[in-house]
Enzyme design. Structure first.
Site, PDB file in Angstrom:
ATOM      1  N   ILE A 175      41.847  63.525  31.434  1.00 26.22           N
ATOM      2  CA  ILE A 175      41.520  62.233  30.804  1.00 26.22           C
ATOM      3  C   ILE A 175      42.740  61.602  30.125  1.00 26.22           C
ATOM      4  O   ILE A 175      42.808  60.375  30.004  1.00 26.22           O
ATOM      5  CB  ILE A 175      40.318  62.384  29.839  1.00 26.22           C
ATOM      6  CG1 ILE A 175      39.637  61.015  29.667  1.00 26.22           C
ATOM      7  CG2 ILE A 175      40.723  62.975  28.506  1.00 26.22           C
ATOM      8  CD1 ILE A 175      38.199  61.082  29.283  1.00 26.22           C
ATOM      9  N   VAL A 217      39.622  69.148  25.121  1.00 30.46           N
ATOM     10  CA  VAL A 217      40.070  67.790  25.442  1.00 30.46           C
ATOM     11  C   VAL A 217      40.611  67.092  24.188  1.00 30.46           C
ATOM     12  O   VAL A 217      41.537  66.281  24.273  1.00 30.46           O
ATOM     13  CB  VAL A 217      38.936  67.010  26.148  1.00 30.46           C
ATOM     14  CG1 VAL A 217      37.789  66.673  25.235  1.00 30.46           C
ATOM     15  CG2 VAL A 217      39.475  65.756  26.816  1.00 30.46           C
ATOM     16  N   ASP A 218      40.058  67.423  23.044  1.00 39.94           N
ATOM     17  CA  ASP A 218      40.508  66.838  21.771  1.00 39.94           C
ATOM     18  C   ASP A 218      41.992  67.170  21.538  1.00 39.94           C
ATOM     19  O   ASP A 218      42.809  66.288  21.225  1.00 39.94           O
ATOM     20  CB  ASP A 218      39.629  67.437  20.662  1.00 39.94           C
ATOM     21  CG  ASP A 218      39.750  66.734  19.322  1.00 39.94           C
ATOM     22  OD1 ASP A 218      40.357  65.651  19.264  1.00 39.94           O
ATOM     23  OD2 ASP A 218      39.214  67.277  18.334  1.00 39.94           O
ATOM     24  N   SER A 253      30.676  67.899  25.005  1.00 42.70           N
ATOM     25  CA  SER A 253      29.903  69.084  24.550  1.00 42.70           C
ATOM     26  C   SER A 253      29.825  70.233  25.543  1.00 42.70           C
ATOM     27  O   SER A 253      29.216  71.265  25.223  1.00 42.70           O
ATOM     28  CB  SER A 253      28.455  68.721  24.117  1.00 42.70           C
ATOM     29  OG  SER A 253      28.438  68.152  22.846  1.00 42.70           O
ATOM     30  N   GLY A 289      32.142  72.207  26.747  1.00 44.14           N
ATOM     31  CA  GLY A 289      33.165  73.247  26.621  1.00 44.14           C
ATOM     32  C   GLY A 289      32.833  74.129  25.425  1.00 44.14           C
ATOM     33  O   GLY A 289      31.837  74.866  25.428  1.00 44.14           O
TER      34      GLY A 289
HETATM   35  N1  AR6 Z   1      40.676  66.026  30.446  1.00 46.94           N
HETATM   36  C1  AR6 Z   1      39.355  65.938  30.714  1.00 46.94           C
HETATM   37  N2  AR6 Z   1      38.458  66.890  30.371  1.00 46.94           N
HETATM   38  C2  AR6 Z   1      38.928  67.983  29.719  1.00 46.94           C
HETATM   39  C3  AR6 Z   1      40.291  68.154  29.392  1.00 46.94           C
HETATM   40  C4  AR6 Z   1      41.187  67.126  29.783  1.00 46.94           C
HETATM   41  N3  AR6 Z   1      42.503  67.177  29.518  1.00 46.94           N
HETATM   42  N4  AR6 Z   1      40.426  69.352  28.763  1.00 46.94           N
HETATM   43  C5  AR6 Z   1      39.184  69.902  28.699  1.00 46.94           C
HETATM   44  N5  AR6 Z   1      38.286  69.096  29.284  1.00 46.94           N
HETATM   45  P1  AR6 Z   1      35.690  70.612  24.942  1.00 46.94           P
HETATM   46  P2  AR6 Z   1      33.252  70.064  23.363  1.00 46.94           P
HETATM   47  C6  AR6 Z   1      36.826  69.260  29.461  1.00 46.94           C
HETATM   48  O1  AR6 Z   1      35.637  72.053  24.594  1.00 46.94           O
HETATM   49  O2  AR6 Z   1      32.505  71.069  24.156  1.00 46.94           O
HETATM   50  C7  AR6 Z   1      37.339  70.716  20.206  1.00 46.94           C
HETATM   51  O3  AR6 Z   1      37.967  71.767  19.513  1.00 46.94           O
HETATM   52  C8  AR6 Z   1      36.257  70.654  29.454  1.00 46.94           C
HETATM   53  O4  AR6 Z   1      36.381  71.263  30.747  1.00 46.94           O
HETATM   54  O5  AR6 Z   1      36.995  69.931  24.925  1.00 46.94           O
HETATM   55  O6  AR6 Z   1      32.627  68.715  23.120  1.00 46.94           O
HETATM   56  C9  AR6 Z   1      36.825  69.641  19.266  1.00 46.94           C
HETATM   57  O7  AR6 Z   1      37.704  69.445  18.179  1.00 46.94           O
HETATM   58  C10 AR6 Z   1      34.794  70.377  29.119  1.00 46.94           C
HETATM   59  O8  AR6 Z   1      34.055  70.113  30.312  1.00 46.94           O
HETATM   60  O9  AR6 Z   1      34.715  69.736  23.949  1.00 46.94           O
HETATM   61  C11 AR6 Z   1      35.509  70.174  18.837  1.00 46.94           C
HETATM   62  O10 AR6 Z   1      35.651  71.125  17.786  1.00 46.94           O
HETATM   63  C12 AR6 Z   1      34.844  69.085  28.305  1.00 46.94           C
HETATM   64  O11 AR6 Z   1      36.187  68.610  28.386  1.00 46.94           O
HETATM   65  C13 AR6 Z   1      34.994  70.904  20.074  1.00 46.94           C
HETATM   66  O12 AR6 Z   1      36.169  71.243  20.815  1.00 46.94           O
HETATM   67  C14 AR6 Z   1      34.471  69.241  26.850  1.00 46.94           C
HETATM   68  O13 AR6 Z   1      34.999  70.463  26.363  1.00 46.94           O
HETATM   69  C15 AR6 Z   1      34.165  69.986  20.935  1.00 46.94           C
HETATM   70  O14 AR6 Z   1      33.590  70.738  21.971  1.00 46.94           O
END
Ligand code: AR6
Length: 174
Positions: free
Chosen positions: A10, A32-33, A120, A122
């Protein structure tokens, strides 16, 4: 209006806005954050601090918008997904609210294109298939509620193969 599903990162999207799956502090994290904050540069966390000074914290289901600084997008919409806790703690409603409020913020700025990650699914452990159903259902409802919107493309950016396959299948079934 076009709904698109791609596999990718993203932080590379050139849409007007990208959506971040943040936490209530908005100060960054993993997944992703972390990727978005690294790519945007330190001004992003400063902008988030300013928002938090105004609103206190960002609850699950809420969304806020900031500039995107060093990212190719113009804006980052930070939304906080629910942590999955069995499914009877309003998790689907909160996840739907993330998509709905993010779209409202984009439309309020007359943006034309927006990219969503799979919020949500991940670290917050929301089951991927259920999360995709909520995302697609909510976006469709939102489009019907606001047919004259400025938005012309909503892009789902899947990072892992499993989410990509789920989204492709659900969109094909429509
Ligand atoms: N581009 C697109 N999608 C991604 C990327 C990227 N570069 N990297 C990971 N994903 P998550 P959550 C996907 O864990 O579950 C953070 O620490 C990943 O494969 O990023 O909403 C925040 O600060 C998954 O499908 O977010 C919060 O504490 C999706 O992004 C917590 O994680 C979401 O995974 C939020 O958890």
């Amino acid at each position: 209006m076009e709904l698109k599903v791609i596999k990718g990162d993203i932080t590379k999207q050139t849409t007007d806005a990208i959506v971040n799956a943040a936490n209530s502090s908005l100060l960054g994290g993993g997944g992703v954050d972390g990727a978005i904050h690294r790519a945007a540069g330190p001004e992003l966390v400063d902008a988030c601090r300013t928002v938090i000074a105004r609103i206190g914290s960002c609850s699950p289901g809420e969304a806020v918008i900031t500039p995107a600084f060093n990212l190719p997008a113009k804006y980052v919409i930070h939304t906080v997904g629910p942590v999955w806790n069995g499914g009877d703690k309003q998790e689907p409603n909160k996840l739907a609210s993330c998509y709905w409020k993010s779209l409202d913020l984009a439309a309020a700025k007359d943006l034309e294109t927006i990219a969503f990650p799979n919020i949500s699914t991940g670290i917050y452990r929301f089951p991927k298939e259920k999360a995709a159903e909520v995302a697609l259902y909510t976006v469709n409802e939102w489009m019907q509620a606001d047919p004259d919107t400025s938005l012309r493309e909503i892009r789902f950016v899947c990072f892992d193969d499993e989410n990509y396959e789920i989204y492709q299948r659900l969109l094909d079934e429509k």
